[in-house]
Write an enzyme that holds these catalytic residues in place. Structure first.
Site, PDB file in Angstrom:
ATOM      1  N   SER A 165       0.840  -1.196   0.000  1.00  0.00           N
ATOM      2  CA  SER A 165       0.000   0.000   0.000  1.00  0.00           C
ATOM      3  C   SER A 165       0.874   1.245   0.000  1.00  0.00           C
ATOM      4  CB  SER A 165      -0.892   0.003   1.245  1.00  0.00           C
ATOM      5  OG  SER A 165      -0.071   0.126   2.409  1.00  0.00           O
ATOM      6  N   ASP A 213      -1.559  -1.964  -3.901  1.00  0.00           N
ATOM      7  CA  ASP A 213      -2.921  -1.909  -3.383  1.00  0.00           C
ATOM      8  C   ASP A 213      -3.381  -0.452  -3.320  1.00  0.00           C
ATOM      9  OD1 ASP A 213      -5.307  -2.756  -2.269  1.00  0.00           O
ATOM     10  OD2 ASP A 213      -4.526  -2.775  -0.232  1.00  0.00           O
ATOM     11  N   HIS A 214      -4.333  -0.119  -4.159  1.00  0.00           N
ATOM     12  CA  HIS A 214      -4.939   1.224  -4.171  1.00  0.00           C
ATOM     13  C   HIS A 214      -3.903   2.319  -4.370  1.00  0.00           C
ATOM     14  CE1 HIS A 214      -8.757  -0.488  -3.087  1.00  0.00           C
ATOM     15  NE2 HIS A 214      -8.205  -1.090  -2.044  1.00  0.00           N
TER      16      HIS A 214
END
Length: 98
Positions: A50, A83-84
């Site tokens: 992330s 992730d994102h």
């Protein structure tokens, strides 16, 4: 087995009728625990990082941890995933960094 793309991983999962676990990682112990469990289960694996993980551990360290997981668990397919991604620059940095 080298790192694989999620495209090929998802195709095999779809054809085989199974799911793939995706887990966020940010240090060596988490990467070790997840990959060793996946190896024991003979399960493909997506390791995700992330924005926070990249700020905490740095892109290079995270990539090298995942490369080490591939070396230590060569019998399972492993994919690395952002992730994102919060913005274009982060996404481009991850693509450029492998």
């Amino acid at each position: 087995m080298a790192l694989v793309t999620t495209t090929e991983m998802f195709k095999k999962a779809y054809d085989g009728g199974y799911a793939i676990g995706a887990f966020n990682v940010n240090n060596m112990e988490i990467v070790q625990g997840i990959t060793e469990a996946a190896r024991d289960l003979k399960a493909p694996l997506i390791l995700q990082v992330s924005k926070g993980a990249r700020a905490y551990a740095n892109h290079t360290y995270l990539v090298k941890l995942v490369e080490a997981a591939v070396i230590e668990c060569p019998e399972i397919p492993i994919a690395l995933h952002l992730d994102h991604g919060p913005d274009f620059e982060t996404c481009k940095s991850c693509i450029d960094g492998g």
